[in-house]
Design a protein around this motif. Structure first.
Motif, PDB file in Angstrom:
ATOM      1  N   ASP A  35       0.846  -1.187   0.000  1.00  0.00           N
ATOM      2  CA  ASP A  35       0.000   0.000   0.000  1.00  0.00           C
ATOM      3  C   ASP A  35       0.880   1.236   0.000  1.00  0.00           C
ATOM      4  O   ASP A  35       1.857   1.314   0.763  1.00  0.00           O
ATOM      5  CB  ASP A  35      -0.912   0.011   1.223  1.00  0.00           C
ATOM      6  N   ASP A  86      -9.592   0.090 -10.926  1.00  0.00           N
ATOM      7  CA  ASP A  86     -10.689   0.977 -10.530  1.00  0.00           C
ATOM      8  C   ASP A  86     -12.077   0.412 -10.792  1.00  0.00           C
ATOM      9  O   ASP A  86     -13.058   0.917 -10.252  1.00  0.00           O
ATOM     10  CB  ASP A  86     -10.573   2.325 -11.265  1.00  0.00           C
ATOM     11  N   PHE A 106      -7.596   9.231  -2.717  1.00  0.00           N
ATOM     12  CA  PHE A 106      -7.668   7.785  -2.895  1.00  0.00           C
ATOM     13  C   PHE A 106      -6.447   7.096  -2.306  1.00  0.00           C
ATOM     14  O   PHE A 106      -5.321   7.567  -2.464  1.00  0.00           O
ATOM     15  CB  PHE A 106      -7.750   7.439  -4.395  1.00  0.00           C
ATOM     16  N   HIS A 110     -14.524   1.662  -0.725  1.00  0.00           N
ATOM     17  CA  HIS A 110     -13.878   2.526   0.260  1.00  0.00           C
ATOM     18  C   HIS A 110     -14.591   2.378   1.606  1.00  0.00           C
ATOM     19  O   HIS A 110     -15.811   2.190   1.652  1.00  0.00           O
ATOM     20  CB  HIS A 110     -13.916   3.975  -0.207  1.00  0.00           C
ATOM     21  N   HIS A 119      -8.448  -0.155  -4.717  1.00  0.00           N
ATOM     22  CA  HIS A 119      -9.198   0.617  -3.725  1.00  0.00           C
ATOM     23  C   HIS A 119     -10.216  -0.283  -3.032  1.00  0.00           C
ATOM     24  O   HIS A 119     -11.402  -0.300  -3.390  1.00  0.00           O
ATOM     25  CB  HIS A 119      -9.904   1.798  -4.386  1.00  0.00           C
ATOM     26  N   THR A 134      -3.694   4.033  -2.386  1.00  0.00           N
ATOM     27  CA  THR A 134      -3.034   3.381  -3.518  1.00  0.00           C
ATOM     28  C   THR A 134      -2.520   2.007  -3.097  1.00  0.00           C
ATOM     29  O   THR A 134      -2.166   1.796  -1.945  1.00  0.00           O
ATOM     30  CB  THR A 134      -1.873   4.226  -4.067  1.00  0.00           C
ATOM     31  N   TRP A 192     -14.621   7.409   4.615  1.00  0.00           N
ATOM     32  CA  TRP A 192     -13.406   7.796   3.879  1.00  0.00           C
ATOM     33  C   TRP A 192     -13.613   9.133   3.164  1.00  0.00           C
ATOM     34  O   TRP A 192     -12.777  10.013   3.203  1.00  0.00           O
ATOM     35  CB  TRP A 192     -13.037   6.711   2.872  1.00  0.00           C
ATOM     36  N   GLN A 231     -14.422  -1.231  -6.592  1.00  0.00           N
ATOM     37  CA  GLN A 231     -13.968  -0.383  -5.492  1.00  0.00           C
ATOM     38  C   GLN A 231     -14.838  -0.616  -4.257  1.00  0.00           C
ATOM     39  O   GLN A 231     -16.027  -0.926  -4.374  1.00  0.00           O
ATOM     40  CB  GLN A 231     -14.040   1.102  -5.861  1.00  0.00           C
TER      41      GLN A 231
END
Length: 235
Positions: A19, A151, A31, A156, A214, A33, A160, A154
């Motif tokens: 990460d 992408d 975002f 999150h 993500h 990574t 976030w 995803q």
């Protein structure tokens, strides 16, 4: 983990994850990574979706094996590829369509719209899913049974994104009970029939795990998860 610290850890046989720092996107969205290092048959490695190249991360990658290939799997994940290309001039630089336009002067060995590297046969499978926002190269690492998304999938964590960005993220499907394809990519598909064919190939892979840039990796009943994630694309 701090924003300038990263560590490489083994995730599956022949596959390591790291990460990287949180990066700024459009309209103030931020975002996390993540990159992957994939083992190749000759003992070398492929670096997928590279994050910021720190001295510690470089030492960790070099300890796994010599970098043979660096891949930027879509046009939104290009921020650090030039640094890796410069650090490893002997490595092939492989890009999804659109990446080269985002990084002028990038030394590119192969564009995945034109051909897949010969060394991938029997090692890596790849399909392209094209949207008006970006084209993503979805990879399958056969040895570990891992599908890698950048992408297109995803998830999150709650909180976030905050304020109006949090509302947009929820409406877009970037935040939910499990990883999903954000709605912006669903409506931006260039060719739904071609996308269905690509997803059909993905669902035919012998998947054990799913990794995304993500979101937390999926390690339980991954084939069923993938079928559910793309249910919306069925005719």
């Amino acid at each position: 983990m701090t924003e300038d610290d990263s560590a490489l850890s083994e995730f599956a046989p022949g596959l390591w994850l790291a990460d990287g720092p949180v990066v700024d996107g459009a309209l103030g969205f931020r975002f996390p990574t993540r990159m992957a290092v994939l083992g190749l048959p000759d003992g070398g490695v492929l670096v997928w979706s590279p994050v910021a190249l720190t001295p510690d991360l470089r030492r960790s990658v070099d300890a796994v094996g010599p970098v043979r290939q660096v891949i930027a799997p879509n046009g939104l994940h290009h921020m650090f590829v030039a640094d890796w290309a410069a650090a490893y001039p002997q490595a092939d630089v492989i890009v999804a369509p659109g990446v080269q336009n985002q990084v002028p002067g990038l030394r590119v060995t192969a564009d995945l719209r034109q051909a897949y590297p010969a060394g991938w046969e029997g090692v890596l499978d790849c399909v392209l899913i094209e949207t008006k926002i970006m084209t993503e190269a979805v990879l399958f690492h056969r040895h570990s049974g891992t599908v890698l998304f950048t992408d297109l999938l995803q998830q999150h964590p709650p909180g976030w994104f905050r304020g109006w960005r949090g509302l947009v993220a929820r409406l877009d499907g970037m935040v939910g009970v499990e990883p999903a394809v954000p709605r912006k990519f669903r409506v931006a598909l260039r060719d739904r029939a071609a996308a269905r064919n690509a997803v059909r190939q993905i669902l035919n892979w012998r998947t054990k795990r799913v990794v995304m840039a993500h979101g937390a990796p999926v390690t339980h009943d991954a084939p069923t998860f993938l079928a559910r994630a793309f249910l919306w694309l069925r005719p």
